[in-house]
Design an enzyme around this catalytic site. Structure first.
Site, short mmCIF file in Angstrom:
data_model
loop_
_atom_site.label_atom_id
_atom_site.label_comp_id
_atom_site.label_asym_id
_atom_site.label_seq_id
_atom_site.Cartn_x
_atom_site.Cartn_y
_atom_site.Cartn_z
N GLU A 1 -9.43 1.69 4.01
CA GLU A 1 -8.78 3.00 3.85
C GLU A 1 -7.54 2.94 4.73
O GLU A 1 -7.65 2.99 5.96
CB GLU A 1 -9.72 4.12 4.32
CG GLU A 1 -11.08 4.11 3.65
CD GLU A 1 -11.01 4.55 2.20
OE1 GLU A 1 -10.02 5.19 1.82
OE2 GLU A 1 -11.95 4.23 1.45
N LYS B 1 -17.02 0.26 15.75
CA LYS B 1 -15.98 0.05 16.75
C LYS B 1 -14.96 1.18 16.63
O LYS B 1 -14.12 1.19 15.74
CB LYS B 1 -15.26 -1.29 16.54
CG LYS B 1 -14.42 -1.66 17.75
CD LYS B 1 -13.12 -2.34 17.40
CE LYS B 1 -11.95 -1.44 17.33
NZ LYS B 1 -11.59 -0.65 18.51
N CYS C 1 -3.81 10.66 7.51
CA CYS C 1 -3.43 9.70 6.47
C CYS C 1 -3.05 10.40 5.17
O CYS C 1 -2.28 9.87 4.38
CB CYS C 1 -4.58 8.72 6.25
SG CYS C 1 -6.13 9.54 5.87
N GLU D 1 5.75 4.88 6.67
CA GLU D 1 4.90 5.98 7.10
C GLU D 1 5.30 6.38 8.53
O GLU D 1 5.36 5.53 9.42
CB GLU D 1 3.44 5.49 7.10
CG GLU D 1 2.43 6.54 7.48
CD GLU D 1 1.02 5.96 7.57
OE1 GLU D 1 0.87 4.83 8.04
OE2 GLU D 1 0.08 6.67 7.17
#
Ligand code: NAD
Length: 539
Positions: free
Chosen positions: A264, A191, A298, A396
């Site tokens: 992750e 997906k 990331c 973040e």
């Protein structure tokens, strides 16, 4: 359903990817309904196509198809599976120009950053094609009574793997989890993020051209909140890449279903410049660490801790290098930094900078959106004097924004680096690599790159990659990246019949014998102590 090609914006039409290949790829998705989701090009915010909004039934069909293909794929000799991966890697390289166009089109990233994805996937294909067989081989282990018993371990695929991937690296972050799953004999239902489905569809096409049988790689598109849970409820393992918040809900659902998962997730990655660093080199590294893919990486650094002794010199060099970056959305190699993905991301970045400013931060460069370049473009931004409670300091940002702080010594730098719930990637700059490795050992992150931003950590595919704390669970890459997709079966044999009291022997005698044997085992040298002794012995 075909890609809507009637009026693609001129600049995008000029890339040529509407000329055939991507047109019609959405027809691969077996969706019963007619509802669709528009896909937009971040460079212009124009609609470039639409994808099916899959339902739970569509997911069911995709998983069924993957399940019926799985046993014959698992029985396909590993050499053949590896050859398909090799051929696929060759095709990725051969079609690189179109893939770069496609990546740029749906992410808005600069071409130089799109290149990283194509190279990475081709390298990963070679790695898994080469090392897959090794991970699948049977292991001999020590039996409980070495001469009387044997133990060995067989490995087999878990079955159907569900992969859920984000928009920031749609090629790399899908394939890096799909390739090891396939080589291990699993089939996969992917997906992709609804903002970036075309790269995934292009991959499905190339895998098929490389010889992957029908059903081995299925794609479902649609809203994460519908398709994600439906997928997790049907597969045997889920590998997820995305935000920490969504990762928690994926883990909860996988837990309820008692299936394995690897997560992750996000990061707030630190970069340390030590007092003996080559300042110019560190500044170049920091630019790469902070502004690759407009900071939507990331592994990107968002917190810089610089030794007092080199702070001013480093900051001057870093600001100068950053000001040199060109912002643009062209489909060539002229621009250094591209667009953010959409308006939400732009607002997030802007609000982090505004909040930091309101709390007294200094903006050394950047700090503004650039609608003249693209609707979601934002300048690479360096902040100092950031309040520790500012959102840019705590959360973040996932954009081209970094805060820089001076630290009196290495210990403080390490302490500041570790002052985070995240632990994905760190970067350390020093003139002495041994010192750098010693510092790296103290940093609570899944990867630490000494004198490099992130590529040496990410691209060393043989080494595991993942996060501490809120940055994730499990590891991708390396042997660990394949093993997560395997079920182990331990098979033992006994040469002396049942390991129990022999007929006619009183249980108390048997128990005494077992205690004596166990005591003896404690006193005998172990295999590892003999190995240690042999290593240290001077003959
Ligand atoms: P996100 O969590 O919103 O979306 C990621 C994927 O999950 C998408 O495909 C989305 O459709 C799907 N999804 C959404 N809701 C879901 C649900 N309820 N169940 C299952 N799937 C669902 O992430 P994002 O904001 O699009 O991506 C950016 C985040 O991803 C950042 O935090 C970034 O740090 C992180 N990220 C981590 C890595 C890594 O390797 N650690 C790599 C890239 C991005």
């Amino acid at each position: 359903m075909a890609l809507e090609t009637d009026s693609p914006p001129d600049a995008l039409a000029a890339t040529g990817i509407f000329d055939g290949w991507l047109t019609g790829l959405t027809e691969r998705i077996d969706a019963a309904g007619t509802e669709t989701i528009d896909v937009r090009a971040p460079a212009t915010d124009a609609v470039i196509g639409s994808i099916p909004r899959c339902t739970e039934d569509d997911v069911e069909r995709a998983v069924e198809s993957a399940r019926s293909a799985q046993s014959s794929w698992a029985e396909t000799p590993i050499d053949e599976r590896s050859e398909i991966l090799e051929r696929f890697g060759d095709l990725v390289l051969k079609r690189r120009a179109e893939l770069l166009d496609c990546l740029q089109l749906e992410t808005g990233k600069s071409r130089r950053h799109a290149v990283e994805e194509v190279v990475d996937v081709a390298m990963a294909c070679s790695y898994y094609a080469d090392r897959g067989a090794e991970a699948l081989g049977e292991d001999r282990r020590r039996g409980v009574f070495p001469l009387a018993t044997t133990a060995h371990v067989t490995y087999e695929p878990v079955g159907v793997v569900g992969a859920i991937s984000p928009w920031n690296y749609p090629l790399t972050l899908s394939l890096t989890d799909v390739l090891p799953a396939l080589v291990a004999g699993n089939t996969v239902v992917l997906k992709p993020d609804e903002k970036t489905p075309y790269t995934a569809l292009a991959m499905a096409d190339l895998l098929e051209r490389a010889g992957l049988p029908d059903g081995c790689f299925e794609i479902v598109t649609g809203r994460g909140a519908t398709v994600g849970p439906a997928l997790i409820d049907r597969v045997d393992y889920v590998s997820f890449t995305g935000s920490t918040e969504t990762g928690r809900s994926v883990a909860e659902r996988a837990g309820r279903n008692l299936i394995g998962c690897s997560l992750e997730l996000g990061g707030k990655n630190p970069l340390l410049v030590l007092d003996d660093a080559d300042v110019e080199e560190a500044a170049r590294g920091a630019v790469q660490a902070c502004f690759t893919n407009a900071g939507q990486l990331c592994l990107a650094a968002e917190r810089l801790y610089v030794a007092d002794a080199v702070y001013d010199e480093f900051l001057d060099a870093f600001v100068e290098e950053t000001r040199r970056l060109t912002l643009g959305t062209g489909f060539d190699f002229a621009d250094d930094v591209g667009s953010l993905i959409d308006g939400d991301q732009l607002e997030r970045v802007e609000s982090h900078v505004e909040d930091a400013r309101d709390r007294g931060a200094t903006v050394l460069t950047g700090g503004r959106r650039r609608p003249d370049v693209g609707p979601f473009c934002y300048e690479p931004t360096i902040l100092t004097d950031v309040d520790p409670d500012a959102t840019a300091a705590c959360e973040e940002t996932f954009g081209p924004v970094v805060s820089v702080e001076s630290v009196p010594d290495v210990a403080t730098g390490i302490e500041r680096a570790n002052d985070s719930d995240y632990g994905l990637n760190a970067s350390v700059w020093t003139g002495n690599r041994t010192r750098g490795v010693a510092v790296a050992r103290e940093i609570d992150c899944g990867t630490v790159c000494v004198n490099d931003a992130y590529i040496s950590g990410w691209a060393s595919v043989d080494a595991p990659m993942g996060g501490f704390g809120d940055s994730g669970l499990g590891r991708r890459h390396g042997r660990e990246g394949i093993e997560r997709y395997l079920e182990s079966r331990t098979i033992t044999t006994s040469r002396i019949g049942p390991l129990d009291a022999p007929p006619g022997i009183p249980v108390s005698w048997y128990a005494r014998g077992m205690f004596a044997l166990t005591r003896l085992q404690h006193r005998l040298p172990t295999v590892s102590s003999i190995e240690r002794w042999l290593r240290n012995a001077r003959f």
